[in-house]
Design a protein around this motif. Structure first.
Motif, mmCIF file in Angstrom:
data_model
loop_
_atom_site.group_PDB
_atom_site.id
_atom_site.type_symbol
_atom_site.label_atom_id
_atom_site.label_comp_id
_atom_site.label_asym_id
_atom_site.label_seq_id
_atom_site.Cartn_x
_atom_site.Cartn_y
_atom_site.Cartn_z
ATOM 1 N N GLY A 1 32.068 -2.351 110.413
ATOM 2 C CA GLY A 1 30.787 -2.569 111.080
ATOM 3 C C GLY A 1 29.626 -2.411 110.111
ATOM 4 N N HIS A 2 29.690 -1.367 109.279
ATOM 5 C CA HIS A 2 28.669 -1.175 108.244
ATOM 6 C C HIS A 2 28.606 -2.383 107.311
ATOM 7 C CE1 HIS A 2 29.484 3.404 108.703
ATOM 8 N NE2 HIS A 2 28.501 3.041 109.479
ATOM 9 N N LYS A 3 29.775 -2.846 106.898
ATOM 10 C CA LYS A 3 29.825 -3.969 105.951
ATOM 11 C C LYS A 3 29.236 -5.240 106.570
ATOM 12 C CE LYS A 3 33.835 -2.156 103.470
ATOM 13 N NZ LYS A 3 35.291 -2.285 103.234
ATOM 14 N N ALA A 4 29.478 -5.449 107.867
ATOM 15 C CA ALA A 4 28.923 -6.627 108.541
ATOM 16 C C ALA A 4 27.401 -6.573 108.567
ATOM 17 C CB ALA A 4 29.480 -6.721 109.966
ATOM 18 N N ILE A 5 26.855 -5.392 108.823
ATOM 19 C CA ILE A 5 25.395 -5.226 108.839
ATOM 20 C C ILE A 5 24.811 -5.498 107.455
ATOM 21 C CG2 ILE A 5 23.568 -3.475 109.004
ATOM 22 C CD1 ILE A 5 25.128 -2.254 111.343
ATOM 23 N N ILE A 6 25.437 -4.950 106.430
ATOM 24 C CA ILE A 6 24.922 -5.118 105.064
ATOM 25 C C ILE A 6 25.008 -6.582 104.620
ATOM 26 C CG2 ILE A 6 25.344 -4.517 102.639
ATOM 27 C CD1 ILE A 6 26.179 -1.718 103.676
ATOM 28 N N GLU A 7 26.099 -7.263 104.973
ATOM 29 C CA GLU A 7 26.225 -8.679 104.619
ATOM 30 C C GLU A 7 25.159 -9.511 105.317
ATOM 31 O OE1 GLU A 7 28.033 -10.378 102.337
ATOM 32 O OE2 GLU A 7 28.401 -8.319 101.665
ATOM 33 N N ASP A 8 24.847 -9.162 106.560
ATOM 34 C CA ASP A 8 23.777 -9.854 107.292
ATOM 35 C C ASP A 8 22.447 -9.690 106.563
ATOM 36 O OD1 ASP A 8 22.756 -10.956 110.159
ATOM 37 O OD2 ASP A 8 21.406 -9.372 109.456
ATOM 38 N N VAL A 9 22.162 -8.471 106.121
ATOM 39 C CA VAL A 9 20.911 -8.195 105.406
ATOM 40 C C VAL A 9 20.846 -8.980 104.100
ATOM 41 C CG1 VAL A 9 19.674 -6.391 104.114
ATOM 42 C CG2 VAL A 9 20.510 -5.933 106.430
ATOM 43 N N LYS A 10 21.916 -8.986 103.344
ATOM 44 C CA LYS A 10 21.938 -9.698 102.062
ATOM 45 C C LYS A 10 21.750 -11.201 102.260
ATOM 46 C CE LYS A 10 25.232 -8.639 99.209
ATOM 47 N NZ LYS A 10 26.603 -8.321 98.754
ATOM 48 N N CYS A 11 22.438 -11.767 103.252
ATOM 49 C CA CYS A 11 22.341 -13.213 103.499
ATOM 50 C C CYS A 11 20.935 -13.605 103.937
ATOM 51 C CB CYS A 11 23.356 -13.640 104.556
ATOM 52 S SG CYS A 11 25.054 -13.603 103.988
ATOM 53 N N TYR A 12 20.364 -12.821 104.872
ATOM 54 C CA TYR A 12 19.021 -13.139 105.359
ATOM 55 C C TYR A 12 17.994 -12.998 104.244
ATOM 56 C CZ TYR A 12 14.951 -13.278 108.426
ATOM 57 O OH TYR A 12 13.763 -13.625 109.028
ATOM 58 N N ALA B 1 30.097 3.613 96.994
ATOM 59 C CA ALA B 1 30.255 2.531 97.967
ATOM 60 C C ALA B 1 28.974 1.724 98.104
ATOM 61 C CB ALA B 1 30.661 3.106 99.321
ATOM 62 N N LEU B 2 27.818 2.379 98.052
ATOM 63 C CA LEU B 2 26.548 1.674 98.141
ATOM 64 C C LEU B 2 26.332 0.760 96.937
ATOM 65 C CD1 LEU B 2 24.287 4.579 99.482
ATOM 66 C CD2 LEU B 2 24.988 2.532 100.744
ATOM 67 N N ARG B 3 26.719 1.239 95.768
ATOM 68 C CA ARG B 3 26.583 0.413 94.559
ATOM 69 C C ARG B 3 27.431 -0.851 94.661
ATOM 70 N NH1 ARG B 3 26.834 5.578 91.829
ATOM 71 N NH2 ARG B 3 24.767 6.155 91.067
ATOM 72 N N GLU B 4 28.575 -0.729 95.293
ATOM 73 C CA GLU B 4 29.491 -1.866 95.395
ATOM 74 C C GLU B 4 28.999 -2.940 96.354
ATOM 75 O OE1 GLU B 4 33.187 -0.118 96.472
ATOM 76 O OE2 GLU B 4 33.630 0.632 94.439
ATOM 77 N N THR B 5 27.974 -2.638 97.168
ATOM 78 C CA THR B 5 27.487 -3.625 98.130
ATOM 79 C C THR B 5 26.687 -4.754 97.478
ATOM 80 O OG1 THR B 5 25.413 -2.401 98.544
ATOM 81 C CG2 THR B 5 27.330 -1.866 99.934
ATOM 82 N N GLY B 6 26.159 -4.519 96.278
ATOM 83 C CA GLY B 6 25.320 -5.533 95.645
ATOM 84 C C GLY B 6 23.918 -5.618 96.234
ATOM 85 N N ILE B 7 23.482 -4.574 96.925
ATOM 86 C CA ILE B 7 22.159 -4.529 97.546
ATOM 87 C C ILE B 7 21.105 -4.291 96.476
ATOM 88 C CG2 ILE B 7 21.733 -2.084 98.038
ATOM 89 C CD1 ILE B 7 21.907 -4.677 100.807
#
Length: 294
Positions: free
Chosen positions: A27-38, A71-77
């Motif tokens: 669920g966390h990953k889905a939220i972060i991917e949404d943020v990155k895409c938008y 884990a946060l670093r791995e998100t690419g945010i």
């Protein structure tokens, strides 16, 4: 990824998400991917807002602070705003002002069950009631279910505390793991013909329910059998020790352990001979589990 404090200010407009992100489940990953895409589509910077340490828990955490940062670093945010415990005293209204003026948030994404601000008053309804004052878009992610279970850090914790380690894998998107520091043990495993590595895990990290587990050691590429709990046969206190299958090398100072399946409770045996016979049976069970997992 650049780490920010609440006193920092950004020049760029952002698309942000807010949450505890303990365990970084699907669920966390889905939220972060949404943020990155938008953010990519709209030319914004991406921002995660979270606490350095969990604001409400001091034990049974899915992540240590170091694991969370990794884990946060791995998100690419682009940015991570790391809040401290004292930031919990900021009211939800004050916090929304900070997001608008300090971090130029144009779109805020959060999970359905997240709350923030003093006394946790900042739920989705609170934000909706004040949305016109801050002029940013609010997106509430609905619950995600796997096998009828809502994906949440709380549910994952409860499952692990019940020993249901294989059931959390689809919720986390990976096996649950701990990292332990190698410590000197009593030498009982070696005397029985099954040497073990004794581990000490950082305080606060959730350890699954006492019992015997099939585990995987990713740094070694090996499977093992792990015992968690008291050692009643020898009247010894709780330990975490793993016998690594088909391995006689050096594991180093630390060892990462991934939990595959729980195979039995802690048991008391009459003597070392009975215990040894049970260990042989545990290894046989573990090898069947491993074969079915490959």
């Amino acid at each position: 990824m650049k780490l920010l404090r609440i006193s920092d200010k950004l020049e760029n407009e952002t698309c942000a998400c807010i949450g505890s992100f303990d365990g970084m489940h699907i669920g966390h990953k889905a939220i972060i991917e949404d943020v990155k895409c938008y953010a990519g589509l709209k030319g914004l910077k991406s921002l995660i807002i979270t606490f350095r340490e969990h604001p409400r828990l001091e034990k049974n955490l899915l992540f240590t602070p170091e694991e969370k940062l990794e884990a946060l670093r791995e998100t690419g945010i682009d940015y991570v705003l790391l809040l401290e415990r004292e930031d919990m005293e900021i009211t939800a209204l004050e916090f929304l002002n900070i997001l608008k003026n300090g971090f130029k948030v144009k779109r805020l994404v959060m999970g359905f069950n997240h709350r923030f601000g003093k006394n946790r008053e900042g739920d989705p309804s609170f934000i909706l009631n004040h949305l016109s004052e801050f002029q940013f878009e609010l997106v509430i992610f609905p619950p995600i279910k796997v096998n009828g279970i809502v994906v949440s850090s709380t549910n994952i914790r409860n499952m692990l505390l019940e020993g249901r380690v294989e059931e959390v894998i689809p919720l986390l998107g990976r096996r649950y793991s701990i990292v332990g520091r190698k410590v000197k043990g009593a030498g009982l495993g070696k005397n029985l013909g099954f040497p073990t590595v004794n581990l000490e895990v950082e305080g606060g990290k959730l350890i699954p329910k006492d019992g015997v587990y099939v585990v995987f050691l990713p740094d070694l590429g090996k499977y093992g059998v792990m015992h968690i709990g008291d050692r009643p046969t020898f009247s010894l206190d709780k330990s975490l020790e793993v016998h690594i299958l088909d391995f006689d090398g050096d594991v180093g100072d630390t060892l990462r352990v991934e939990f595959v399946k729980r195979i039995r409770d802690v048991m008391r045996f009459k003597n070392g001979k009975e215990l040894r016979e049970r260990i042989i049976k545990d290894i046989e069970v573990a090898k069947r589990v491993i074969s079915s997992a490959l």
